[in-house]
Scaffold this motif. Sequence first.
Motif, PDB file in Angstrom:
ATOM      1  N   PRO A   2       0.778  -1.042   0.098  1.00 57.71           N
ATOM      2  CA  PRO A   2      -0.160   0.134  -0.108  1.00 57.71           C
ATOM      3  C   PRO A   2       0.779   1.198   0.249  1.00 57.71           C
ATOM      4  N   GLU A   3       0.568   2.272  -0.428  1.00 56.86           N
ATOM      5  CA  GLU A   3       0.551   3.349  -0.438  1.00 56.86           C
ATOM      6  C   GLU A   3       1.101   4.059   1.272  1.00 56.86           C
ATOM      7  N   THR A  25       3.525   3.221   3.042  1.00 58.04           N
ATOM      8  CA  THR A  25       3.961   1.633   3.654  1.00 58.04           C
ATOM      9  C   THR A  25       5.822   2.752   3.969  1.00 58.04           C
ATOM     10  N   GLY A  37      -0.098  -4.457   4.684  1.00 66.05           N
ATOM     11  CA  GLY A  37      -0.831  -2.881   5.641  1.00 66.05           C
ATOM     12  C   GLY A  37      -0.132  -2.552   6.467  1.00 66.05           C
ATOM     13  N   GLY A  60      -3.630   1.943   5.552  1.00 65.98           N
ATOM     14  CA  GLY A  60      -2.977   1.080   4.084  1.00 65.98           C
ATOM     15  C   GLY A  60      -3.788  -0.345   4.870  1.00 65.98           C
ATOM     16  N   VAL A  77      -5.060  -4.121   4.784  1.00 66.29           N
ATOM     17  CA  VAL A  77      -6.193  -4.655   4.550  1.00 66.29           C
ATOM     18  C   VAL A  77      -7.545  -5.247   5.562  1.00 66.29           C
TER      19      VAL A  77
END
Length: 209
Positions: free
Chosen positions: A153-154, A156, A199, A206, A208
């Motif tokens: 994810p963005e 991280t 995430g 982020g 999941v």
Amino acid sequence: MTGEGAEPGTTRPGGRTARVRAAVLQATGDALVEKGFAALDLADIARRADVGKTTLYRRWGTTAALVADLLVDMAEQSLPRADTGTLLGDLQANALLVRRTLTDPRQGELFKAMITAATCDERTAAALHRFYEIRIAEWAPCVEQAVERGEVPEGTDAHEVIRAVSAPLYYRLLASGDPLDEAAAHRAAEAATAAARAGVYAGEAGRVG
């Protein structure tokens, strides 16, 4: 580290000065492995390196400064990061490199001695922290590239992912005494990769699930 504000002995000169530094740092590592930080002695290191005591006192001044410079040199000599094209491949390469270093007869004992020294000497602790900051920064782009590829994810935290790879290996070295084999290195990389993909290192946004 050069120029104004550099730690004693940490400049990177050439020629004879470089040879003297190499000999002194080799001798420092030998003595650290054999005797530990508390028993380090500038006169003994000078004898081992076949260098005049005045040179050591002038350039480094203390055993703590010698150990700090040794860590600088180790960071400079470390292998560059891998670029396998996947996060798991890169983290496995990182884990195997850490494992190979920690199981090396000399390097493993050297790291144990330095970590022990860092618990009782602030200057050594600061040098050890800088060493790991350099190594983590070297490998962080593996995670940043994984973000760009959409693997994780963005947001991280790349540094946290890299720390997560080596942490269980250092635990085996310093605490549990469990085997530091390749299987352990692969598990560490796989766990860090799975957590990053879920995430865990990206905060609530982020994650999941």
